[in-house]
Design an enzyme around this catalytic site. Structure first.
Site, short mmCIF file in Angstrom:
data_model
loop_
_atom_site.label_atom_id
_atom_site.label_comp_id
_atom_site.label_asym_id
_atom_site.label_seq_id
_atom_site.Cartn_x
_atom_site.Cartn_y
_atom_site.Cartn_z
N GLU A 185 0.81 -1.21 0.00
CA GLU A 185 0.00 0.00 0.00
C GLU A 185 0.85 1.26 0.00
O GLU A 185 1.92 1.31 0.61
CB GLU A 185 -0.94 -0.01 1.21
CG GLU A 185 -1.94 -1.13 1.11
CD GLU A 185 -3.05 -1.09 2.16
OE1 GLU A 185 -4.09 -1.72 1.92
OE2 GLU A 185 -2.89 -0.44 3.21
N CYS A 190 5.72 -4.82 15.86
CA CYS A 190 5.41 -3.89 16.97
C CYS A 190 3.97 -4.18 17.39
O CYS A 190 3.09 -4.40 16.55
CB CYS A 190 5.55 -2.44 16.51
SG CYS A 190 7.25 -2.03 16.09
N CYS A 230 3.32 8.55 1.42
CA CYS A 230 3.80 7.58 2.41
C CYS A 230 4.12 6.28 1.67
O CYS A 230 3.23 5.64 1.11
CB CYS A 230 2.69 7.39 3.45
SG CYS A 230 3.15 6.27 4.76
N CYS A 245 0.85 -2.25 15.89
CA CYS A 245 0.86 -1.95 14.45
C CYS A 245 0.21 -3.07 13.65
O CYS A 245 0.56 -4.24 13.78
CB CYS A 245 2.29 -1.73 13.98
SG CYS A 245 2.39 -1.37 12.22
N CYS A 299 -1.72 5.87 9.86
CA CYS A 299 -0.49 5.24 10.35
C CYS A 299 -0.81 3.89 10.97
O CYS A 299 -1.71 3.78 11.80
CB CYS A 299 0.14 6.06 11.47
SG CYS A 299 0.74 7.62 10.96
N CYS A 339 6.04 -6.71 7.48
CA CYS A 339 7.12 -6.19 8.33
C CYS A 339 7.54 -7.28 9.29
O CYS A 339 6.70 -7.99 9.85
CB CYS A 339 6.65 -4.96 9.09
SG CYS A 339 7.99 -4.15 9.99
N1 SAH Z 1 9.07 0.54 10.46
C1 SAH Z 1 9.18 1.96 10.38
C2 SAH Z 1 8.24 2.52 9.35
C3 SAH Z 1 6.78 2.44 9.74
S1 SAH Z 1 6.30 4.05 9.98
C4 SAH Z 1 9.02 2.58 11.74
O1 SAH Z 1 8.74 1.85 12.68
O2 SAH Z 1 9.23 3.77 11.89
C5 SAH Z 1 4.73 4.00 10.62
C6 SAH Z 1 4.60 4.87 11.85
O3 SAH Z 1 3.28 4.70 12.36
C7 SAH Z 1 5.55 4.41 12.93
O4 SAH Z 1 5.92 5.44 13.78
C8 SAH Z 1 4.66 3.44 13.64
O5 SAH Z 1 5.17 3.13 14.90
C9 SAH Z 1 3.35 4.18 13.67
N2 SAH Z 1 2.21 3.29 13.89
C10 SAH Z 1 2.15 1.97 13.71
N3 SAH Z 1 0.94 1.49 14.05
C11 SAH Z 1 0.22 2.53 14.45
C12 SAH Z 1 -1.13 2.67 14.89
N4 SAH Z 1 -1.95 1.63 14.97
N5 SAH Z 1 -1.56 3.91 15.20
C13 SAH Z 1 -0.74 4.98 15.07
N6 SAH Z 1 0.53 4.89 14.65
C14 SAH Z 1 1.01 3.69 14.35
#
Ligand code: SAH
Length: 383
Positions: free
Chosen positions: A97, A121, A110, A124, A345, A117
């Site tokens: 996406e 996390c 983005c 996420c 995000c 991934c």
């Molecule tokens: N792997 C990289 C790139 C992903 S960026 C990283 O971790 O930075 C996506 C951003 O959105 C990251 O800061 C991630 O932690 C955040 N994110 C992930 N899941 C989310 C959620 N459910 N709500 C808000 N932010 C989220």
């Protein structure tokens, strides 16, 4: 294999030096690279015959030996707030996406760096899909190429130009440096997209050795997915922290813009109700970030199916921000965009041929949880 049968080279993913090397194999001079980069990226041509400053013979040779091939758009959607999301189908059937977020003074794309991934996390949605593979440079840059063309076609270039790129889509860009770095070169190259280094951001959960490697070859903007002010909590939210704890990460951050006093690092901090949004967390953060040039970006949590986390309430988010501001930390709250089309995000999921089996395990644990809840519910009624 004779030359006729050899696979065509997809020129879309070749940065300047790689393009020079390709033309050398055809016995052509280096300046051809600049001509073709402009045609492909700045103008958006896919047809070698339209490249009118190349000789007819060279155009013909290119048609035989090379191609400019893009992933197919499997699906696209536009949110209420103008956010666009594209689902791109790659040649192996995986889907990724890409999201475009228009704002008054800028348009941010983005971009994904991996299919799924590996990091998982806890908050996420992408992580729950598991992981298939790294994206190639072609697949990364194709997201920018397509977005620019689709947006100008649909809406007129001026309203919806891509002015910024953030590597905040699916995947961890620092675990795919081999393909991400050439894509960054193309984004910054004046013959291709000509974006400023301040307008291209790599976001990472904190792969410390790769941070140093990235800095050695590029000085694009950096965002760190911090999310917690101490190791105990961060180990739980961002499991990568067990490998590269906060002390190492913070040291790497101090180094990143050591020689450029005007630049700062963005620290992303997802606001999770009752988990990391208390005043004690804000105070720990202030201590942790003491003396580093950072911009705190608080991200209200975007929920996805079956997650146990909840978004912090507005009062908690504002209080948290105010505490950081009072301590002199530059702090903003990210406005949630594209939520109605799952483009916010952490909501990007694509279609991942999961090699980790995490997707299946996650589904199983969710269905077990649902069964347990149902049983508890039934017992309560019957007892
Ligand atoms: N792997 C990289 C790139 C992903 S960026 C990283 O971790 O930075 C996506 C951003 O959105 C990251 O800061 C991630 O932690 C955040 N994110 C992930 N899941 C989310 C959620 N459910 N709500 C808000 N932010 C989220």
């Amino acid at each position: 294999m004779n030359e006729q049968m050899a696979a065509k080279v997809n020129l879309l993913g070749l940065h300047h030096q790689a393009m020079i090397a390709f033309f050398a194999t055809l016995g052509e001079k280096p300046y051809r690279a600049i001509q073709v980069l402009k045609w492909i990226h700045a103008i958006g041509t896919q047809d070698f015959h339209q490249m009118t400053d190349l000789s007819k013979a060279l155009r013909q040779k290119l048609t035989e030996r090379a191609e400019i091939k893009l992933p197919e758009i499997a699906y696209e959607n536009r949110a209420f707030d103008g956010t666009h999301k594209w689902l791109l189908r790659l040649s192996d059937g995986n889907c990724i996406e890409t999201v475009f977020i228009p704002e008054k003074t800028r348009g941010t794309l983005c971009v994904s760096s991996q299919v799924g991934c590996i990091l998982n996390c806890d908050f996420c949605s992408t992580g729950k899909q598991g992981f298939s593979r790294n994206l190639t440079t072609t697949e990364i840059i194709a997201q920018l190429w397509l977005a620019i063309r689709k947006l100008s076609k649909n809406n007129g270039v001026h309203d919806h130009a891509v002015t910024n790129v953030v590597m905040m889509g699916m995947g961890e860009p620092l675990l795919n440096l081999d393909h991400v770095v050439p894509a960054l070169h193309l984004m910054l190259d004046d013959h291709a997209y000509g974006l400023s280094k301040r307008r291209v951001t790599v976001s990472t959960a904190g792969v410390v050795p790769a941070l140093y490697q990235l800095r050695a070859v590029s000085d694009v903007a950096l965002a760190i997915s911090l999310h917690a002010p101490n190791d105990e909590l961060r180990d739980q939210l961002v499991p990568l922290n067990k490998k590269y704890p906060l002390k190492e990460l913070i040291t790497a951050c101090r180094e990143y813009f050591k020689h450029d006093e005007r630049r700062s690092i963005t620290m992303e901090y997802v606001m999770l109700d009752g988990i990391n949004d208390k005043q004690e967390h804000a105070k720990q953060l202030i201590k942790l970030l003491n003396g580093i040039r950072v911009k705190m970006n608080l991200i209200p949590f975007n929920p996805f199916p079956h997650t146990a986390y909840k978004r912090s309430n507005n009062k908690a988010i504002f209080l948290f921000r105010d505490t950081l501001l009072k301590a002199g930390l530059h702090t903003t709250i990210r406005r949630t965009r594209g939520e109605d089309i799952n483009a916010a995000c952490g909501q990007l999921v694509g279609e991942v041929k999961d090699r980790t089996h995490r997707q299946a395990r996650y589904r199983l644990s969710v269905s077990m949880l649902q069964t347990t809840k149902k049983n508890i519910g039934e017992n309560t009624i019957t007892s």
